[in-house]
Design an enzyme around this catalytic site. Structure first.
Site, PDB file in Angstrom:
ATOM      1  N   ASN A 105       0.647  -7.662 -11.775  1.00 35.31           N
ATOM      2  CA  ASN A 105       0.250  -8.825 -10.975  1.00 35.31           C
ATOM      3  C   ASN A 105      -0.553  -9.837 -11.784  1.00 35.31           C
ATOM      4  O   ASN A 105      -1.145 -10.751 -11.227  1.00 35.31           O
ATOM      5  CB  ASN A 105      -0.544  -8.386  -9.737  1.00 35.31           C
ATOM      6  CG  ASN A 105      -1.830  -7.652 -10.093  1.00 35.31           C
ATOM      7  OD1 ASN A 105      -2.191  -7.527 -11.265  1.00 35.31           O
ATOM      8  ND2 ASN A 105      -2.535  -7.177  -9.081  1.00 35.31           N
TER       9      ASN A 105
ATOM     10  N   ASP B  96     -13.550  -1.817 -18.402  1.00 35.67           N
ATOM     11  CA  ASP B  96     -13.733  -1.388 -17.019  1.00 35.67           C
ATOM     12  C   ASP B  96     -13.893   0.112 -16.890  1.00 35.67           C
ATOM     13  O   ASP B  96     -13.711   0.859 -17.846  1.00 35.67           O
ATOM     14  CB  ASP B  96     -12.560  -1.873 -16.156  1.00 35.67           C
ATOM     15  CG  ASP B  96     -11.213  -1.749 -16.870  1.00 35.67           C
ATOM     16  OD1 ASP B  96     -11.037  -0.779 -17.633  1.00 35.67           O
ATOM     17  OD2 ASP B  96     -10.349  -2.624 -16.680  1.00 35.67           O
TER      18      ASP B  96
ATOM     19  N   HIS C 102      -3.235  -9.113 -13.701  1.00 35.29           N
ATOM     20  CA  HIS C 102      -4.662  -8.830 -13.878  1.00 35.29           C
ATOM     21  C   HIS C 102      -4.983  -8.472 -15.314  1.00 35.29           C
ATOM     22  O   HIS C 102      -4.164  -7.906 -16.035  1.00 35.29           O
ATOM     23  CB  HIS C 102      -5.158  -7.761 -12.893  1.00 35.29           C
ATOM     24  CG  HIS C 102      -4.805  -6.347 -13.237  1.00 35.29           C
ATOM     25  ND1 HIS C 102      -4.144  -5.509 -12.369  1.00 35.29           N
ATOM     26  CD2 HIS C 102      -5.036  -5.594 -14.334  1.00 35.29           C
ATOM     27  CE1 HIS C 102      -3.984  -4.328 -12.907  1.00 35.29           C
ATOM     28  NE2 HIS C 102      -4.523  -4.354 -14.115  1.00 35.29           N
TER      29      HIS C 102
ATOM     30  N   GLU D 287      -8.399  -8.834 -10.398  1.00 39.73           N
ATOM     31  CA  GLU D 287      -7.200  -8.944  -9.589  1.00 39.73           C
ATOM     32  C   GLU D 287      -6.969 -10.405  -9.154  1.00 39.73           C
ATOM     33  O   GLU D 287      -7.893 -11.231  -9.206  1.00 39.73           O
ATOM     34  CB  GLU D 287      -7.337  -8.058  -8.348  1.00 39.73           C
ATOM     35  CG  GLU D 287      -7.576  -6.583  -8.645  1.00 39.73           C
ATOM     36  CD  GLU D 287      -6.319  -5.835  -9.056  1.00 39.73           C
ATOM     37  OE1 GLU D 287      -5.333  -6.476  -9.475  1.00 39.73           O
ATOM     38  OE2 GLU D 287      -6.314  -4.604  -8.942  1.00 39.73           O
TER      39      GLU D 287
END
Length: 240
Positions: free
Chosen positions: A136, A67, A138, A143
Site C-alpha cells: 500500500n 519500527d 507504506h 500507513e
C-alpha cells in the site's frame, strides 16, 4: 530520485551491500537506519559475507531500526529486534550498546517516541536509511493517511499490512499496532536506499516514482528527498 532496475534479488543485494559497506569503510562510526521484512534480508547476507571475509567491520556503527511491534519483548522470535539479531547483528561484530530500537513494550509511548527522536539527533542523524515498501506504499509502518507524519509514533496497522505480515506469526496472533519512525525521521536521513522486488510491489513503486506526492501513498514523499536510490527487479518495475 534514482531508479535502478536489476535482474534479480541477488543482484540488488550485491549493490545495496556495496553502498552500505563503502559507507562504513569511509566512515567507521556511521549512523545507519535499518529495515526488516523480506526486502533487505539478502542484502544483510551479503554484508555478513563481507564481514566474514574481513572486508568490513560494523563494531563502530550506530544503528536505528525503523519500527517495532507493540507488545513484543525483544526476545520474542517475531520482534524486529530478534529479526535484526538473527539476520545481521548477531552474525557480525555489531556493538549491541550502539543498537537502538523503539520499545514495543514501553508503558510510556509518548516519552519513548520523543527519546528515540532525540537519540537520532544526538547521534548526528542517519547517514543511510534502508527501506522496504508495503503493497500500500507504506515505509516503516507509516500507513496511508490524510497527512505525513513527523517523529516516531504509535500506529494502528492496516488490514493489508496485517495480511502481508501475518504469515510470519505461526500462532496467528499478530500485533495490530506498532511503533515506527515518522516520515519526517526518514526524510531527515542524508541518503535513502529503498528495495522492492516482486509484482506485488509494482503498484506501490509506480505511485512512489510516478504518482502524486500524497500521504495516501507514503513512499511518494521520497520524490522530495535529494538523495534517494530505489532498487527494483523487473516485476516490481513493470508499471514504470
Amino acid at each position: 530520485m534514482n531508479v535502478v532496475k536489476l535482474q534479480s534479488t541477488y543482484d540488488i543485494s550485491v549493490e545495496v551491500a556495496k553502498i552500505i559497506t563503502e559507507q562504513i569503510n569511509n566512515k567507521p562510526d556511521s549512523v545507519l537506519g535499518f529495515a526488516t521484512g523480506s526486502s533487505p534480508v539478502e542484502t544483510y547476507k551479503r554484508i555478513i559475507e563481507k564481514y566474514e571475509k574481513g572486508e568490513v567491520s560494523l563494531k563502530n556503527i550506530t544503528t536505528f531500526n525503523l519500527d517495532e511491534y507493540c507488545g513484543l519483548p525483544r526476545d520474542n522470535v517475531n520482534s524486529y529486534f530478534y529479526f535484526m539479531k538473527d539476520n545481521l547483528f548477531g552474525k557480525t561484530d555489531v556493538d549491541f550498546s550502539k543498537v537502538n530500537f523503539l520499545s514495543g513494550t514501553s508503558g510510556e509511548i509518548e516519552e519513548e517516541c520523543k527519546a528515540y527522536r532525540k537519540a537520532i539527533e544526538e547521534a548526528g542523524g542517519i547517514d543511510i536509511q534502508i527501506l522496504g515498501i508495503g503493497t500500500n506504499g507504506h515505509i516503516g509502518f507509516n500507513e496511508p493517511s490524510d497527512s505525513f507524519t513527523d517523529g516516531p509514533f504509535k500506529v494502528k496497522l492496516t488490514q493489508s499490512t496485517i495480511d502481508s505480515n501475518k504469515k510470519y506469526f505461526e500462532d496467528g496472533n499478530m500485533p495490530t499496532h506498532a511503533l515506527t519512525m515518522g516520515i519526517g525521521d526518514i526524510m531527515r536521513a542524508k541518503k535513502i536506499v529503498l528495495i522492492a522486488t516482486g509484482e506485488a510491489k509494482a503498484k506501490a513503486i509506480f505511485g512512489t516514482v510516478k504518482g502524486e506526492v500524497t500521504p495516501m501513498c507514503p513512499a511518494s514523499v521520497l520524490q522530495n528527498h535529494p538523495d534517494v536510490t530505489i532498487f527494483i527487479d523487473e516485476e516490481a518495475g513493470k508499471l514504470l
